[in-house]
Design an enzyme around this catalytic site. Structure first.
Site, short mmCIF file in Angstrom:
data_model
loop_
_atom_site.label_atom_id
_atom_site.label_comp_id
_atom_site.label_asym_id
_atom_site.label_seq_id
_atom_site.Cartn_x
_atom_site.Cartn_y
_atom_site.Cartn_z
N GLY A 90 0.79 -1.23 0.00
CA GLY A 90 0.00 0.00 0.00
C GLY A 90 0.81 1.27 0.00
O GLY A 90 0.27 2.36 -0.14
N CYS B 225 -28.73 -8.57 -15.44
CA CYS B 225 -28.10 -8.42 -16.75
C CYS B 225 -29.06 -8.88 -17.84
O CYS B 225 -29.61 -9.98 -17.77
CB CYS B 225 -26.80 -9.22 -16.82
SG CYS B 225 -26.08 -9.25 -18.49
N CYS C 203 -27.29 -12.13 -19.67
CA CYS C 203 -27.01 -13.41 -19.01
C CYS C 203 -27.83 -13.59 -17.74
O CYS C 203 -27.77 -14.64 -17.10
CB CYS C 203 -25.53 -13.56 -18.71
SG CYS C 203 -24.96 -12.57 -17.32
N CYS D 241 -23.77 -6.86 -17.99
CA CYS D 241 -22.55 -7.04 -17.21
C CYS D 241 -21.42 -6.18 -17.79
O CYS D 241 -21.23 -6.14 -19.01
CB CYS D 241 -22.06 -8.49 -17.28
SG CYS D 241 -23.09 -9.65 -16.41
N CYS E 185 -19.88 -12.47 -18.50
CA CYS E 185 -21.20 -12.47 -19.13
C CYS E 185 -21.28 -13.53 -20.22
O CYS E 185 -22.25 -14.28 -20.32
CB CYS E 185 -21.48 -11.09 -19.70
SG CYS E 185 -23.18 -10.83 -20.21
#
Lengths: 369, 297, 219
Positions: free
Chosen positions: B36, B245, B248, B270, B276
């Protein structure tokens, strides 16, 4: 039925084809030769070399041709090419007093050792479009009769470069009389190299000057201008501006002595600024410095103004104005960085935008409830 | 000499010269050792513009090998123009194989998303980062933010989030939502939607972040604790959709909104095209096949 | 260099300086990203008895690290033991790395396990620049990454890069040295990172790694 947009590959290919076509323009006209660009658009070439930080006129000319004359795009091409070049040697500091001058002026003295040399400047031209250039596409005839760059028999006033007999700088003349600031002892440590090491704040003057030397001319011009209008005013006088050729030398490890590897055209500007009291209690004039590849006085002057305004730490001045704020100036002066990040807004951001929309709709909904 | 089919011989493998790669590699190791923490590196100009993924490209170029399989996504999709352009860059300069399938990739370079398919150990996810400093919009000075990181002085960040809550009733940051890494550094996860933040936490994959213009990189080793900043009474939460979606039927993935006509009709699909498509494939298989598969597994 | 170079002291470099360095870096990167994971570099650079010249390279993993990461920008410090052998000659010749006298000035330091007595001489970085620290490459007599059910182990590691915990053993490591590693972790984000090498084997312990002394078996 909705079908997700596809075809990024095809779109890119088609765009590249179209771009090539647009770049060439009307095919009934002759294609530009990069040598013509190098000779006849020399000031563009100089700017691309300076901001691209690569002294190579033929490559800069190529970049300008490839970029359809978009100089910021050309600078970018040169920088990206520069990344792939190995470092073969480090140059010896150039001898500015030994410059073969094409132009040298001082606004602070009427006359001075070495004299004033006006050189090829637009300064006193009247900015009237010369339609003859459009009509016959060529220079005027009497100009052609004038001596060429190598003509030694020409009258002195028309010779393009003064002999390299050495011309003292205005700063050194003032320093002889103890009127100009003495610079802090030059550090013997190797010079920082901005093209290889990341900028770390706070920086030193050597690093700042490197950043300014390759910084965007327009940005530095605006900042320099702002200091003249009171945002960090420091009373500048154009102490000296000189432009001409210097020798670039290296000392190869195996030889142990200097060899001259070619000429660099440079423009240097020394601004003389308001005096201040130095450590020994004496008041002396301060200065700002600009040095740029090629012939580019505007950039050299702007750089000198900004250099001086960034030296606030040395003169106990406060950073009240943008041109005095090191992080502001240095983080934003590079046009390759700036134009890249601005142009990245053209990339799709629909995921982040969707996140914003979702939040906005939720806030709305909760407000209504 | 390396001789790879498809690799442009005019440039070194993966474009960068070896000295530059060593410099970036050393910086990556420091990033991994201090999760980080932003590590400055001598970023070079790349042949793609700053802001278009030069940091991610330099990181990828420094780690990529000839046997790697590369996936590049932008907004979760493999066929967005910038993803195509970056994938082509590596095909040309490194002659590597590329894939659209998350599981097949050794290295995934991404802009703005983490794939929906969980990443595996051994995979490396490389993020393109525009502004690496999470505190930048609160404190523009680098000298000041550096000091704040040194002193773990993150009060201003919490204050900003708190002001949001006071004004809107919510944290108004929907993407690039700040995280606390390994209980030490506040980090900008790049502009991923906060929907993706939980995937950062204890991921089995190595995550590397490159900011080219700002010349910083940082890292999350696998299995690193990554917590989104929040308050006890306002816990962190991710986006939810009422829709599914349209292609899908997924209800668990990040959905992009598509406006389909000028009356403002819209539908959702998606953002992760690989996820997807895999789901669509499964849907088109006959239900008996699906049943067979389910029985087999 | 005052002495003429004796080519018989030279180890061979990478076969392919570009791709071997890349392959080695990936293993080093993974080692540091997963502290305590043992990796073997002999697939990239042969260790003992495999060199074509017949010249043994007893420090092949350490040398691979050097070939991969060192150049003229990385000052290197060598301990007395490491200064005796061919390592110094090879670092100068192959890596062009400046060898410095002060460990504090080094970005990489090479030493043997018995010479690891204190971390005081090395650079842990600073609060604002913790990454300006030194990396220690320590050649040890033996290294092992152990299954989680192992009853006898030298240290148990946890932290970033480790899903739960990982048991390892370093032959001949003394309790004081384990204590040094613990102290190193306690000053996180300052600290040094350790690459332990044993012949062609490599294992890393990062400053982010928490470690506890383990059960002492016959190990």
């Amino acid at each position: 039925m909705y079908v997700a947009v596809k075809g990024g590959e095809k779109a890119i290919d088609a765009a590249h084809e179209l771009l090539a076509k647009k770049r060439r323009g009307d095919r009934s006209l002759e294609a530009l030769d990069t040598r013509q660009i190098e000779q006849q658009l020399k000031l563009s070439v100089d700017r691309v070399m300076a901001e691209g930080s690569l002294y190579d006129p033929p490559l800069a000319a190529l970049a300008i041709k490839q970029a359809q004359g978009d100089l910021v795009e050309a600078v970018f091409l040169i920088r990206a090419y520069r990344s792939t070049l190995p470092r073969l040697a480090t140059g010896v500091p150039v001898d500015i007093t030994g410059m073969r001058l094409e132009r040298r002026i001082s606004a602070t003295f009427k006359d001075l050792p070495g004299g004033q040399l006006l050189g090829p400047t637009y300064d006193y031209t009247h900015r009237l479009l010369d339609f003859r250039l459009m009509a016959d596409g060529d220079v005027t005839e009497d100009a052609q009769d004038k001596p060429s760059a190598t003509d030694e028999t020409a009258p002195e006033t028309q010779r393009p470069y003064s002999p390299a007999e050495g011309t003292p700088s205005v700063a050194s003349l003032l320093r002889q009389q103890d009127l100009m600031e003495t610079l802090a002892g030059e550090s013997n440590s190797p010079a920082p190299d901005l093209s290889r090491d990341p900028l770390e704040y706070p920086t030193d003057r050597r690093t700042r000057l490197q950043a300014l030397a390759r910084g965007d001319e327009g940005f530095l011009l605006a900042l320099g201008y702002s200091t003249q209008r009171g945002y960090g005013r420091n009373h500048p006088f154009a102490g000296e501006i000189r432009q001409g050729l210097v020798s670039l030398c290296i000392v190869p490890e195996e030889l142990g002595f200097e060899i001259d590897i070619g000429d660099l055209e440079l423009t240097e500007c020394c601004m003389v600024n308001q005096f201040s009291v130095q450590a020994d209690g004496k008041a002396r004039l301060s200065s700002g410095y600009g040095l740029v590849f090629g012939n580019n006085e505007r950039k050299a002057m702007a750089m000198a103004l900004v250099d001086r305004s960034l030296r606030i730490g040395e003169f106990d001045e406060s950073a009240d104005s943008p041109a005095q704020q090191e992080e502001f100036v240095l983080s934003h002066c590079d046009n390759v960085e700036a134009s890249g990040f601005v142009s990245h807004l053209k990339l799709p951001h629909y995921v982040d935008f969707q996140s914003e929309l979702e939040l906005l709709r939720r806030l709305r909904k909760e407000n209504q409830e | 000499m390396t001789d790879r089919p498809g690799q442009d011989e005019a440039y070194n493998f993966a474009y960068l010269d070896e000295q530059t790669k060593r410099m970036i590699r050393r910086a990556i190791l420091k990033g991994i050792a201090i999760p980080g923490c932003q590590i400055p590196f001598g970023g070079r100009e790349m042949p793609l513009p700053y802001g278009w993924g030069t940091g991610g490209i330099q990181v990828t170029a420094s780690i990529l090998g000839p046997d790697d399989c590369l996936k590049v996504i932008d907004q979760g999709a493999d066929d967005t123009t910038n993803a195509v352009s970056i994938r082509r860059f590596f095909e040309r300069t490194a002659g590597i194989r590329s894939t659209l399938i998350t599981e097949e990739a050794d290295v995934i370079q991404t802009r703005h998303r983490i794939p929906e398919t969980p990443l595996k150990a051994g995979q490396t996810l490389v993020y393109q980062v525009p502004i690496p400093e999470p505190l930048r919009f609160i404190e523009p000075s680098e000298t000041a933010t550096r000091r704040m990181h040194a002193l773990e002085d993150y009060g201003v960040m919490h204050l900003k989030l708190y002001e949001d809550i006071a004004r809107y009733g919510h944290v108004s940051t929907a993407y690039a939502y700040p995280v606390m890494v390994n209980q030490r550094y506040v980090m900008d996860p790049s502009p991923i939607p906060k929907f993706d933040n939980p995937k950062l936490h204890m991921s089995p994959a190595l995550q590397l972040f490159g900011a080219g213009r700002e010349k910083r990189l940082y890292a999350l080793p696998p299995y690193t604790r990554v917590e989104s900043l929040d308050f006890e009474d306002f816990p962190f939460e991710v986006q939810k959709w009422d829709e599914q979606c349209a292609l899908c039927g997924a209800t668990d993935s990040f959905l992009d909104e598509v406006i389909t006509d000028d009356e403002g009709s819209r539908l959702f699909v998606c953002s992760d095209t690989d996820y997807c498509q895999k789901r669509q494939k499964r849907l088109t298989q006959s239900s008996s096949e699906v049943r067979k598969e389910e029985l087999a597994s | 260099m005052s002495k003429a170079l004796n080519t018989r002291q030279l180890w061979r470099p990478f076969n392919d300086p570009v791709l071997d360095a890349q392959a080695a870096f990936r293993q080093i990167m993974r080692a540091l990203a997963e502290p305590g994971n043992l990796t073997d570099l002999s697939g990239i650079y042969p260790g003992k008895d495999q060199l074509s010249s017949g010249m043994l390279n007893p420090l092949s993993a350490a040398f691979v690290v050097a070939l991969t990461l060192l150049d003229q920008d990385t000052p290197v410090w060598l301990s007395p033991v490491m200064s005796q052998g061919e390592l110094a000659t090879n670092l100068r010749f192959h890596c062009d790395a400046p060898i410095v006298d002060a460990p504090k000035a080094a970005s990489f330091a090479f030493l043997s396990l018995e010479e690891l007595e204190s971390l005081e001489p090395f650079n842990p970085g600073s609060e604002t620049h913790p990454y300006q620290s030194g990396t220690l490459i320590v050649e040890v007599p033996g290294l092992a990454s152990l299954p989680s059910q192992a009853s006898s182990y030298g240290m148990i590691l946890s932290g970033p890069g480790i899903a739960d915990s990982r048991k390892i053993a370093i032959d001949s490591i003394k309790p004081q040295q384990i204590h040094l590693l613990q102290q190193n972790h306690e000053r996180f984000p300052l600290g040094c990172d350790f690459l332990f090498t044993c012949g062609s084997a490599l294992m890393a312990i990062s400053r982010s790694t928490d470690l506890q002394a383990g059960e002492q078996g016959e190990n």
